[in-house]
Design a protein around this motif. Structure first.
Motif, PDB file in Angstrom:
ATOM      1  N   ASP A 165      97.274  66.879-106.151  1.00 35.18           N
ATOM      2  CA  ASP A 165      95.991  66.674-106.035  1.00 35.18           C
ATOM      3  C   ASP A 165      95.729  65.899-104.792  1.00 35.18           C
ATOM      4  OD1 ASP A 165      95.467  67.794-108.564  1.00 35.18           O
ATOM      5  OD2 ASP A 165      95.331  65.775-109.672  1.00 35.18           O
ATOM      6  N   TYR A 166      96.719  64.850-104.325  1.00 31.99           N
ATOM      7  CA  TYR A 166      96.241  64.261-103.081  1.00 31.99           C
ATOM      8  C   TYR A 166      97.806  64.167-102.249  1.00 31.99           C
ATOM      9  CZ  TYR A 166      92.508  62.178-105.670  1.00 31.99           C
ATOM     10  OH  TYR A 166      91.468  61.700-106.296  1.00 31.99           O
ATOM     11  N   ARG A 172      97.657  59.354-110.996  1.00 28.83           N
ATOM     12  CA  ARG A 172      97.293  60.790-110.343  1.00 28.83           C
ATOM     13  C   ARG A 172      98.640  61.272-109.484  1.00 28.83           C
ATOM     14  NH1 ARG A 172      93.335  60.565-113.237  1.00 28.83           N
ATOM     15  NH2 ARG A 172      91.908  58.845-113.097  1.00 28.83           N
ATOM     16  N   ASP A 219      92.310  75.423-101.350  1.00 25.39           N
ATOM     17  CA  ASP A 219      92.955  74.152-101.230  1.00 25.39           C
ATOM     18  C   ASP A 219      93.590  74.033 -99.755  1.00 25.39           C
ATOM     19  OD1 ASP A 219      92.066  73.369-103.782  1.00 25.39           O
ATOM     20  OD2 ASP A 219      94.018  73.789-104.666  1.00 25.39           O
ATOM     21  N   LYS A 229      94.406  69.250-103.168  1.00 25.13           N
ATOM     22  CA  LYS A 229      93.075  69.518-103.265  1.00 25.13           C
ATOM     23  C   LYS A 229      92.459  68.374-102.292  1.00 25.13           C
ATOM     24  CE  LYS A 229      93.294  70.462-108.451  1.00 25.13           C
ATOM     25  NZ  LYS A 229      92.842  70.161-109.671  1.00 25.13           N
ATOM     26  N   ARG A 230      92.991  67.393-102.125  1.00 22.01           N
ATOM     27  CA  ARG A 230      92.361  66.406-101.155  1.00 22.01           C
ATOM     28  C   ARG A 230      93.756  65.778-100.166  1.00 22.01           C
ATOM     29  NH1 ARG A 230      91.581  65.133-106.493  1.00 22.01           N
ATOM     30  NH2 ARG A 230      89.855  66.769-107.151  1.00 22.01           N
ATOM     31  N   ASP A 279      86.544  66.256 -98.433  1.00 24.82           N
ATOM     32  CA  ASP A 279      87.788  66.279 -99.168  1.00 24.82           C
ATOM     33  C   ASP A 279      88.878  65.861 -98.239  1.00 24.82           C
ATOM     34  OD1 ASP A 279      86.624  66.936-101.662  1.00 24.82           O
ATOM     35  OD2 ASP A 279      87.090  69.049-101.115  1.00 24.82           O
ATOM     36  N   LEU A 331      87.320  57.231-104.780  1.00 21.47           N
ATOM     37  CA  LEU A 331      88.108  58.528-105.186  1.00 21.47           C
ATOM     38  C   LEU A 331      88.147  58.631-106.622  1.00 21.47           C
ATOM     39  CD1 LEU A 331      91.060  58.716-102.791  1.00 21.47           C
ATOM     40  CD2 LEU A 331      88.912  60.086-102.326  1.00 21.47           C
ATOM     41  N   ARG A 336      84.294  59.359-107.603  1.00 20.20           N
ATOM     42  CA  ARG A 336      83.899  60.831-107.328  1.00 20.20           C
ATOM     43  C   ARG A 336      84.694  62.140-107.958  1.00 20.20           C
ATOM     44  NH1 ARG A 336      83.337  62.120-101.165  1.00 20.20           N
ATOM     45  NH2 ARG A 336      81.763  60.627-101.616  1.00 20.20           N
ATOM     46  N   TYR A 337      85.930  61.999-108.199  1.00 17.95           N
ATOM     47  CA  TYR A 337      86.765  62.883-108.669  1.00 17.95           C
ATOM     48  C   TYR A 337      87.278  62.833-109.985  1.00 17.95           C
ATOM     49  CZ  TYR A 337      86.962  64.199-103.821  1.00 17.95           C
ATOM     50  OH  TYR A 337      86.652  64.470-102.454  1.00 17.95           O
ATOM     51  N   HIS A 338      87.356  61.674-110.645  1.00 21.18           N
ATOM     52  CA  HIS A 338      87.699  61.453-112.170  1.00 21.18           C
ATOM     53  C   HIS A 338      86.788  60.708-112.904  1.00 21.18           C
ATOM     54  CE1 HIS A 338      91.473  62.715-110.134  1.00 21.18           C
ATOM     55  NE2 HIS A 338      91.319  61.589-109.124  1.00 21.18           N
ATOM     56  N   ARG A 339      85.576  60.486-112.615  1.00 23.70           N
ATOM     57  CA  ARG A 339      84.527  59.944-113.245  1.00 23.70           C
ATOM     58  C   ARG A 339      84.829  58.480-113.883  1.00 23.70           C
ATOM     59  NH1 ARG A 339      82.302  65.347-116.940  1.00 23.70           N
ATOM     60  NH2 ARG A 339      81.813  66.561-115.046  1.00 23.70           N
TER      61      ARG A 339
END
Length: 531
Positions: free
Chosen positions: A8-9, A30, A130, A144-145, A324, A359, A362-365
């Protein structure tokens, strides 16, 4: 055999910022990977600074037991819930050796079992869907980022005719004997230039340090990237007339002759651009470094700012033109250039924590961490007083990070810590902090025109520490501004009176005036007390 991996990162760079980002992502569970071109963390510090003394302070012995307060004078440790390892256990040197930082970073990465892939130099970054980062060893990394934490990897070379004939700070010999009896010009007037000048003082015959603009001293401007006292012995040799000088002007032309000597044309700023040609035996370029954006394919290459030295970033440290793509570490100083401390470990470690919270939001609520306060002005006042007397983050990133007291439509109060000021305003307006009717932003700041005051000039005067109004304070002090959601300007602003020990806990001087200010702003928003 080439490897291929998806995360993801992807964090590019295994220096202090990259490790700090990896720590927070790992704590949150993560999917991440740090890629580092060197064989160990902090490769940059194996070469820089060239003369191996850091200018980031390391105060081992303090009067505090509180680990948060101790971080105010520990400028090299990274953050962790465990408060370990700490750089202060590696050396007692106030200005430590760069090699100590290299050892510390390796131990930090090992202690927290960070996912780092060493010997991996990224050659190209594209984005067919991606991000795809291809390394020189053939490995391919999908993400993804991306968080770029590479710092400066390329020297900044100013546009001067003949500049290519000068020796660069990153390449010139550090053997002072090689300059014995020489006339030396050092172009640049930052710490690397004066560090070099100090190193050569005993051997060179003549040393000139040159650059445009006024020379700025860190003890006066409070920007630690300006000339530090530890590097300014050279100023004595200039003012006491020992054949050295600081030249205020622009370098127009560098001409190297057949015998390797130079003639340099200097346009002096103080005498109406009078141009003088001066002979030198050596010319050294110490003009700093810049971010290298060449690894990005054209369609994902970030816009650059400030003489193309930094990637352009929004209030979330995200590229202004590549979604991103985020930045961490010294390159984030584009957001507070020469004003606060984002360019240094003791500043950007807190920025990385704030970036992680952004982050997560924004991405994981996951909402920004907040604690509920009793719905009274007294509770808000007590929370602010407690924080300003303890926080290291607001202390280090003065005027850049803020705590926030959020007021809901029903009068409920929440307290959030360490939000970038610009991000706070935008995120509240966009509803990312939930329903907010108004909010107080709490910062630590120096007063207006603080850099114009000589603190050692007794005639300059200072605000009495017993004054109940800190508005005219020049030294670091808390500032509380109240905003209605959606407004660009505050409805009120309160300055707590400065204090020599940075203790803002006097009932009459600090707490009572702040309570009056908050009561005025909160009383019409809080529910009436129950009978």
């Amino acid at each position: 055999m080439a490897t291929e991996e998806s995360v993801d990162y992807l964090i590019v760079g295994g220096g202090p910022a990259g490790l700090q980002a990896g720590y927070f992502l790992g704590q949150a569970g993560r999917s991440y990977l740090i890629v580092e071109s060197g064989a160990a963390p902090g490769t940059f510090f194996t070469r820089f600074p060239r003369h191996r003394k850091l200018i980031s302070i390391n105060k081992v012995h303090t009067s505090w037991d509180d680990p948060e307060l101790r971080m105010r004078t520990d400028w090299n440790s990274l953050l962790s819930d465990e408060h370990a390892p700490l750089f202060t256990t590696y050396t007692e040197r106030y200005f430590p050796a760069a090699d100590d930082l290299v050892r510390y970073l390796a131990d930090y990465a090992a202690a927290h079992r960070l996912r780092v892939r060493y010997g991996t130099r990224i050659a190209e970054i594209t984005r067919p869907g991606d991000f795809v980062a291809r390394a020189e060893d053939g490995s391919v990394h999908h993400a993804k980022r991306i968080v770029m934490a590479t710092g400066y990897t390329r020297p900044y070379v100013p546009d001067i005719e003949g500049v290519e004939t000068a020796e660069r700070y990153d390449e010139v010999t550090t053997d002072a004997a090689d300059f014995t009896g020489s006339r030396v010009l050092i172009i640049g007037r930052g710490n690397s230039a004066f560090e070099t000048a100090d190193h050569l003082t005993e051997k060179a015959a003549v040393i000139h340090v040159a650059g445009p603009g006024s020379l700025k001293l860190a003890w006066q401007t409070h920007f630690v990237g300006h000339l530090r006292a530890v590097n300014n012995n050279f100023l004595d040799t200039y003012q006491l007339k020992s054949e050295n000088a600081v030249l205020d002007g622009r370098i127009l032309r560098i001409e190297q002759h057949a015998d390797s000597s130079y003639t340099v044309a200097v346009a002096f700023a103080r005498v109406n651009e009078v141009v003088k040609e001066i002979r030198y035996d050596r010319v050294i370029l110490a003009t700093g470094f810049r971010f290298d954006a060449s690894v990005f394919a054209p369609e994902v290459r970030p816009e650059m700012v400030i003489n193309d030295r930094f990637p352009a970033q929004n209030d979330a440290w995200e590229s202004t033109n590549v979604p991103d793509l985020y930045f961490a570490g010294t390159i984030t100083q584009a957001r507070d250039f020469k004003k606060s401390t984002s360019g240094f470990i003791h500043g950007f470690r807190y920025n990385v924590r704030a970036l992680h919270r952004i982050l997560e939001q924004r991405y994981h609520r996951h909402p920004w961490p907040a604690r509920a306060l009793p719905g009274t002005p007294e509770a808000a006042t007590d929370a602010v007083i407690a924080r300003v007397n303890r926080t290291a983050a607001l202390f280090q990133l003065f005027g850049f990070l803020a705590d926030a007291v959020l007021v809901g439509p029903d009068g409920a109060l929440r307290y959030c810590e360490e939000v970038p000021v610009a991000h706070l305003h935008r995120a509240v307006a966009d509803g990312r902090f939930g329903d907010v009717d108004g909010y107080a932003a709490v910062t630590l700041e120096y007063g207006a025109d603080h850099d114009l005051i000589n603190p050692f000039d007794i005639s300059a005067g200072r605000v009495s520490q017993q004054s109940t109004s800190g508005l005219d304070g020049r030294y670091l002090h808390p500032v509380v501004r109240f905003y209605r959601t959606g407004d660009d300007e505050p409805t009120g602003e309160h300055h707590l009176t400065e204090n020599l020990e940075n203790q803002w806990d006097s009932e009459d001087v600090h707490r009572a005036p702040l309570l009056r200010f908050l009561r005025t702003r909160l009383d019409d928003r809080l529910p009436a007390p129950r009978p």
